[in-house]
Enzyme design. Structure first.
Site, PDB file in Angstrom:
ATOM      1  N   CYS A  76      28.907  20.727  -5.477  1.00 47.35           N
ATOM      2  CA  CYS A  76      29.163  22.083  -5.943  1.00 47.35           C
ATOM      3  C   CYS A  76      28.259  23.210  -5.446  1.00 47.35           C
ATOM      4  CB  CYS A  76      29.208  22.091  -7.460  1.00 47.35           C
ATOM      5  SG  CYS A  76      27.801  21.298  -8.227  1.00 47.35           S
ATOM      6  N   HIS A 143      24.587  27.641 -11.253  1.00 42.26           N
ATOM      7  CA  HIS A 143      24.149  26.437 -10.534  1.00 42.26           C
ATOM      8  C   HIS A 143      23.598  26.727  -9.142  1.00 42.26           C
ATOM      9  CE1 HIS A 143      24.964  21.840  -9.982  1.00 42.26           C
ATOM     10  NE2 HIS A 143      23.753  22.097 -10.469  1.00 42.26           N
TER      11      HIS A 143
END
Length: 475
Positions: A76, A143
């Protein structure tokens, strides 16, 4: 001047051969949905007859669907960095999910170095739009680093809701507690995605509530809503009523776990609610909407067939993702495009939608997709590239580099050392390795891949002097 006189003057102006001055059109708003771990086959419009996604399917009918869209990485964080910078992860030195822990001292190869956050030196898409007068909103999973310099507010977002250093919420129901063992250490990280909420509240729904509220508060100012959902990442959790709906489907007809299917439907409901909010506020005809995923589907949640493998791997199941672009007034509704495109392309495409000049020194690897949305043109770019100089625990994953050029795809694996060659037009499932049958093509693609690694200064893996054949590899 009374109303009747104004009307009379207006009629006289038109009859004299002149047009009344048109109201100046406001800049295009942009909504970018980034779904976490959503597989290429996890939507009705992509061919699934199991997952229920009527709102996303409608978005595809109203916009352009890309069949050969790719995430910039099979995990990701690098893909998120590529979207916001317009660069390949290898060029950014941000090639693994964060924080993925230390490399295994017993592994055969020493992993490439990597950054632990998105560099503040990067001029992000949010900063470019912010400078142009947009209200910039981050809503969901970040993130890409943490305090003191690497949160959304440090990278051009006026508003940050629920964005932090972590890649999952811990729990999808309030109080959204996270409690996670930090890899290769004895320490744990604990956090709350949101500071408040109601008992039983579901995170996907709550984030959508926030989105609808923020859309209603735009007050005519153009906005960029970056909506990277935490769903459908693990832990697999969803409202009981939705889960029960899919538990009623016989196992033979399921494409994935019932709870995962419920999570996918909750994302679809979110898209529907946001589209309805745009319509209600009179913004639907002046808002570009992008929908995509950060990597392939998780192996333990869904089936990516006919694609091979899953998240974390560099076969198609790990990197090919859904991509839908709705650009009112430009994109041909219902158009399907098979040109290979990648996450980095979203930056210049959003600049074009906003009516801004390109920033080629920033989005070095991204290409404006505008010509593909309404015409039969192809892009001048000849190939796409990936580089992952790391180990991970996902099935079918190897540290590797990849090139896709036309219908051909070459994967160079570093451990175990191997080269694979596939023709995706004839073999979408990558079942037949053609490396030995086409040695000249293999050689040419390897040379092009190596030249690209040199160009972007990609981190190389090195032999580990502490490795012993008797010791266990980190894989």
């Amino acid at each position: 001047m009374n109303l009747m006189r104004l009307i009379a003057l207006g009629l006289l102006f038109v009859l004299s051969g002149h047009a009344l001055p048109a109201a100046e059109k406001s800049p295009m708003n942009i909504v970018l949905f980034l779904i976490d771990d959503l597989g290429w086959m996890d939507l009705g419009c992509q061919g699934s007859d199991y997952y229920r996604t009527p709102n996303i399917d409608q978005l595809a009918q109203d916009g352009v669907r890309f069949t050969d869209a790719y995430a910039a990485c099979a995990v990701c964080s690098p893909t998120r960095a590529a979207i916001l910078t317009g660069k390949y992860p290898a060029r950014l030195l941000l090639t693994d999910w964060l924080p993925s822990g230390r490399w295994d001292p017993q592994a055969k190869l020493i992993e490439g170095r990597k950054l632990r956050g998105l560099p503040v030196e990067e001029f992000t898409l949010a900063e470019a739009l912010q400078r142009a007068g947009y209200r910039t909103i981050h809503l969901g999973k970040w993130h890409l680093g943490s305090e003191p310099f690497c949160l959304p507010e440090h990278h051009g977002f006026d508003i940050n809701v629920a964005g932090n250093a972590h890649g999952a919420p811990g729990q999808y129901f309030y109080p959204y507690q996270g409690n996670w063992k930090i890899p290769t250490t004895t320490h744990r990280a604990r956090w709350h995605v949101l500071p408040d909420g109601d008992a039983g509240e579901y995170l996907t729904d709550r984030l959508t509530d926030e989105a609808v509220k923020l859309i209603s508060e735009t007050d005519g100012k153009p906005f960029f809503l970056y909506f990277p959902h935490y769903g459908v990442h693990t832990p697999l959790q969803a409202p009981k009523k939705l889960v029960a709906k899919y538990e009623g489907v016989t196992k033979a007809k399921r494409q994935g776990k019932a709870v995962y299917a419920a999570m996918v439907e909750s994302i679809d409901q979110s898209v529907g609610r946001v589209m309805a909010a745009l319509q209600q506020e009179g913004l639907a005809d002046n808002t570009m909407v992008i929908f995509t995923s950060d990597n392939g589907g998780f192996y333990n949640a869904t089936s990516n067939a006919p694609l091979r493998a899953n998240k974390g791997a560099y076969y198609e199941g790990g990197i090919r993702v859904p991509l839908i672009v709705k650009w009112p007034g430009l994109a041909t509704p219902g158009r399907v495009v098979d040109e290979p495109v990648i996450s980095s392309d979203l930056y210049p495409t959003c600049l074009a939608a906003a009516g801004l000049s390109m920033l080629p020194s920033q989005h070095l690897d991204g290409v404006n997709l505008q010509p593909l949305l309404s015409e039969t043109e192809t892009l001048s770019r000849e190939a796409l590239f990936w580089h992952f100089p790391h180990y991970n625990q996902h099935p079918s994953s190897h540290p590797s580099s990849v090139i896709r050029k036309g219908d051909w795809k070459l994967i160079e694996s570093f451990d175990p050392a191997a080269v694979e060659l596939y023709n995706l037009k004839n073999d979408l499932s990558e079942t037949t390795d053609l490396a030995n049958q086409f040695p000249q093509r293999r050689k040419a693609l390897l040379a092009e891949l190596e030249a690209w690694r040199d160009e972007v200064d990609a981190e190389r893996m090195r032999p580990n002097p502490n490795f012993s054949a008797d010791s266990k590899s980190s894989r």
